[in-house]
Design an enzyme around this catalytic site. Structure first.
Site, PDB file in Angstrom:
ATOM      1  N   GLY A  98      -6.598   4.038  11.138  1.00 18.22           N
ATOM      2  CA  GLY A  98      -7.325   2.807  10.800  1.00 18.22           C
ATOM      3  C   GLY A  98      -7.511   2.550   9.321  1.00 18.22           C
ATOM      4  O   GLY A  98      -8.283   1.660   8.942  1.00 18.22           O
ATOM      5  N   THR A  99      -6.797   3.293   8.465  1.00 16.02           N
ATOM      6  CA  THR A  99      -6.965   3.073   7.016  1.00 16.02           C
ATOM      7  C   THR A  99      -6.593   1.643   6.620  1.00 16.02           C
ATOM      8  O   THR A  99      -7.275   1.019   5.813  1.00 16.02           O
ATOM      9  CB  THR A  99      -6.101   4.053   6.189  1.00 16.02           C
ATOM     10  OG1 THR A  99      -4.769   4.036   6.714  1.00 16.02           O
ATOM     11  CG2 THR A  99      -6.658   5.451   6.202  1.00 16.02           C
ATOM     12  N   GLY A 100      -5.483   1.141   7.195  1.00 13.61           N
ATOM     13  CA  GLY A 100      -5.004  -0.195   6.808  1.00 13.61           C
ATOM     14  C   GLY A 100      -5.990  -1.291   7.223  1.00 13.61           C
ATOM     15  O   GLY A 100      -6.275  -2.209   6.446  1.00 13.61           O
ATOM     16  N   CYS A 101      -6.514  -1.180   8.446  1.00 16.89           N
ATOM     17  CA  CYS A 101      -7.477  -2.181   8.938  1.00 16.89           C
ATOM     18  C   CYS A 101      -8.732  -2.151   8.071  1.00 16.89           C
ATOM     19  O   CYS A 101      -9.250  -3.198   7.650  1.00 16.89           O
ATOM     20  CB  CYS A 101      -7.874  -1.889  10.387  1.00 16.89           C
ATOM     21  SG  CYS A 101      -6.477  -1.766  11.508  1.00 16.89           S
ATOM     22  N   LYS A 122       0.837  -1.202   0.000  1.00 17.17           N
ATOM     23  CA  LYS A 122       0.000   0.000   0.000  1.00 17.17           C
ATOM     24  C   LYS A 122       0.871   1.251   0.000  1.00 17.17           C
ATOM     25  O   LYS A 122       1.955   1.267   0.569  1.00 17.17           O
ATOM     26  CB  LYS A 122      -0.882   0.002   1.255  1.00 17.17           C
ATOM     27  CG  LYS A 122      -1.812  -1.203   1.334  1.00 17.17           C
ATOM     28  CD  LYS A 122      -2.503  -1.291   2.681  1.00 17.17           C
ATOM     29  CE  LYS A 122      -1.547  -1.552   3.812  1.00 17.17           C
ATOM     30  NZ  LYS A 122      -2.221  -1.826   5.104  1.00 17.17           N
ATOM     31  N   THR A 140      -6.608   9.708   9.165  1.00  9.06           N
ATOM     32  CA  THR A 140      -6.325   8.437   8.474  1.00  9.06           C
ATOM     33  C   THR A 140      -6.086   7.318   9.484  1.00  9.06           C
ATOM     34  O   THR A 140      -5.437   6.319   9.159  1.00  9.06           O
ATOM     35  CB  THR A 140      -5.093   8.581   7.555  1.00  9.06           C
ATOM     36  OG1 THR A 140      -3.997   9.074   8.344  1.00  9.06           O
ATOM     37  CG2 THR A 140      -5.371   9.511   6.387  1.00  9.06           C
TER      38      THR A 140
HETATM   39  N1  LIG Z   1      -4.083  10.317   2.226  1.00 12.02           N
HETATM   40  C1  LIG Z   1      -4.591   9.303   1.517  1.00 12.02           C
HETATM   41  N2  LIG Z   1      -5.340   9.542   0.409  1.00 12.02           N
HETATM   42  C2  LIG Z   1      -5.867   8.522  -0.302  1.00 12.02           C
HETATM   43  N3  LIG Z   1      -5.674   7.228   0.014  1.00 12.02           N
HETATM   44  C3  LIG Z   1      -4.926   6.929   1.091  1.00 12.02           C
HETATM   45  C4  LIG Z   1      -4.342   7.948   1.914  1.00 12.02           C
HETATM   46  N4  LIG Z   1      -3.666   7.348   2.937  1.00 12.02           N
HETATM   47  C5  LIG Z   1      -3.836   6.022   2.769  1.00 12.02           C
HETATM   48  N5  LIG Z   1      -4.564   5.756   1.655  1.00 12.02           N
HETATM   49  C6  LIG Z   1      -4.977   4.431   1.167  1.00 12.02           C
HETATM   50  O1  LIG Z   1      -5.460   3.726   2.295  1.00 12.02           O
HETATM   51  C7  LIG Z   1      -5.101   2.336   2.205  1.00 12.02           C
HETATM   52  C8  LIG Z   1      -4.292   1.957   3.439  1.00 12.02           C
HETATM   53  O2  LIG Z   1      -2.959   2.399   3.240  1.00 12.02           O
HETATM   54  P1  LIG Z   1      -1.920   2.776   4.369  1.00 12.02           P
HETATM   55  O3  LIG Z   1      -0.578   2.755   3.713  1.00 12.02           O
HETATM   56  O4  LIG Z   1      -2.370   4.042   5.031  1.00 12.02           O
HETATM   57  O5  LIG Z   1      -2.116   1.585   5.381  1.00 12.02           O
HETATM   58  P2  LIG Z   1      -1.553   1.401   6.835  1.00 12.02           P
HETATM   59  O6  LIG Z   1      -0.323   2.207   7.033  1.00 12.02           O
HETATM   60  O7  LIG Z   1      -1.434  -0.056   7.029  1.00 12.02           O
HETATM   61  O8  LIG Z   1      -2.690   1.972   7.751  1.00 12.02           O
HETATM   62  P3  LIG Z   1      -2.741   1.955   9.365  1.00 12.02           P
HETATM   63  O9  LIG Z   1      -2.300   3.290   9.808  1.00 12.02           O
HETATM   64  O10 LIG Z   1      -4.158   1.713   9.662  1.00 12.02           O
HETATM   65  O11 LIG Z   1      -1.821   0.881   9.837  1.00 12.02           O
HETATM   66  C9  LIG Z   1      -4.350   2.192   0.874  1.00 12.02           C
HETATM   67  O12 LIG Z   1      -5.253   1.808  -0.133  1.00 12.02           O
HETATM   68  C10 LIG Z   1      -3.818   3.610   0.628  1.00 12.02           C
HETATM   69  O13 LIG Z   1      -3.566   3.870  -0.735  1.00 12.02           O
HETATM   70  C1  LIG Z   2      -5.765  -2.538  17.520  1.00 13.93           C
HETATM   71  C2  LIG Z   2      -5.079  -1.861  16.394  1.00 13.93           C
HETATM   72  N1  LIG Z   2      -4.845  -2.576  15.274  1.00 13.93           N
HETATM   73  C3  LIG Z   2      -4.227  -1.997  14.216  1.00 13.93           C
HETATM   74  C4  LIG Z   2      -3.846  -0.672  14.271  1.00 13.93           C
HETATM   75  C5  LIG Z   2      -3.129  -0.034  13.092  1.00 13.93           C
HETATM   76  O1  LIG Z   2      -3.830   1.005  12.586  1.00 13.93           O
HETATM   77  C6  LIG Z   2      -4.129   0.045  15.460  1.00 13.93           C
HETATM   78  N2  LIG Z   2      -3.777   1.362  15.578  1.00 13.93           N
HETATM   79  N3  LIG Z   2      -4.735  -0.569  16.488  1.00 13.93           N
END
Ligand SMILES: Nc1ncnc2c1ncn2[C@@H]1O[C@H](COP(=O)(O)OP(=O)(O)OP(=O)(O)O)[C@@H](O)[C@H]1O
Ligand SMILES: Cc1ncc(CO)c(N)n1
Length: 290
Positions: free
Chosen positions: A210-213, A175, A208
């Site tokens: 929780g975007t990854g979850c 990502k 942003t």
């Molecule tokens: N500012 C943004 N604008 C548009 N899309 C975004 C943005 N930030 C993240 N994304 C999208 O959100 C999804 C999650 O990506 P990200 O790299 O943020 O995950 P992550 O770091 O695992 O998240 P988390 O902080 O929850 O662990 C991907 O599809 C990414 O392209």
């Molecule tokens: C519980 C939990 N899982 C995943 C993440 C990553 O976003 C977080 N901040 N908290």
């Protein structure tokens, strides 16, 4: 009417924006019945992580066994697993219960810097969990930790994807949320044969959390309903774009995304949410050696 069931095996976020809470909200919005196995409780809000309290091995094993005895998931995702012990318990449950359609979000560090996975657990994840995964969704720092490759450009991102794929998973999606100052947020998919980029307009917002979850839970929802991995990833990219585009403005730090926004956008023709979710998906040149 068939009810599709999805399981999340992850940590609880008391603030409700990430972890189990984000996963269940996403499952609900995408029309699948959500179930959860909690691996750890975090005391967390939009300002950061104030405490991490892992569950005992027995508690994790029993939750998995209770689900297996009665409710077969159509797909599952893993999030925060915290330790190599928990990783091994989860991997052996997936194998012995013959659960399929597995999404591994290799959660390591929260955005504020708090550790959600012990360092020595990375090897356990590579050895036990990645070979069971249909889809693995690392962000850039997680892809670097799993592959041992420093990602500085598109060539090194492709190399990292190949290395992670070689651990035995079917699809790797690196990502692009963590890239700085790019016009597009671009995620790179590798299926063992070719690379596909999923790009959307990068949105400038602090909200942003929780975007990854949320993204991985949307992928899981697609798989649970029988969509192929590439379609599930496209759905997830649209879902997260809408969720970031319409922030809830909750809390005084990095707020949660809006899990209602995607469905709201689907209902309103010509809405700003719908026009935000323009996706460019194309095969990219696979340079270098395989
Ligand atoms: N500012 C943004 N604008 C548009 N899309 C975004 C943005 N930030 C993240 N994304 C999208 O959100 C999804 C999650 O990506 P990200 O790299 O943020 O995950 P992550 O770091 O695992 O998240 P988390 O902080 O929850 O662990 C991907 O599809 C990414 O392209
Ligand atoms: C519980 C939990 N899982 C995943 C993440 C990553 O976003 C977080 N901040 N908290």
């Amino acid at each position: 009417m068939s009810i599709y069931k999805a399981l999340t095996i992850a940590g609880s976020d008391s603030g409700g924006g990430a972890g189990i809470q984000a996963d269940l909200k996403t499952f609900q919005e995408l029309g699948v019945y959500g179930m959860s196995v909690i691996t750890a409780v975090t005391a967390q809000n939009t300002l950061g992580v104030q405490g991490v309290y892992p569950m005992s091995s027995e508690a994790v094993e029993q939750q998995l066994a209770s689900i297996s005895a009665d409710l077969r998931p159509d797909a599952l995702k893993t999030g925060m697993l915290f330790s190599s012990d928990i990783i091994q318990i989860v991997a052996s449950a997936i194998k012995s219960y013959k659960w399929e359609r597995v999404v591994v979000d290799p959660v390591m560090i929260a955005k504020g810097g708090a550790s959600l996975l012990q360092q020595e657990a990375i090897d356990a994840m590579i050895e036990h969990l990645l070979p069971l995964a249909d889809v693995v969704t690392p962000n850039i720092p997680e892809a670097e930790a799993l592959s041992g490759i420093s990602i500085t450009d598109s060539e090194s991102r492709q190399q990292a994807a190949r290395r992670i794929h070689a651990y035995g998973c079917q699809h790797v999606m690196i990502k692009g949320g963590h890239e700085a100052d790019t016009v597009y947020a671009t995620d790179l998919l590798y299926d063992g044969k070719s690379f596909t980029e999923f790009s959307s307009r990068r949105l400038h917002t602090p909200h942003t959390h929780g975007t990854g979850c949320t993204f991985a839970a949307a992928v899981t929802s697609g798989l649970a309903q029988g969509l192929p991995a590439s379609e599930s990833l496209r759905l997830a990219k649209n879902f997260i774009q809408a969720a970031i585009a319409e922030p809830l403005n909750i809390g005084s730090g990095h707020g949660p995304t809006n899990h209602w926004a995607y469905q709201r956008g689907q209902r309103q023709e010509n809405s700003t949410i719908a026009s935000n979710t323009i996706i460019v998906s194309h095969d990219v040149y696979a340079g270098g050696t395989r």
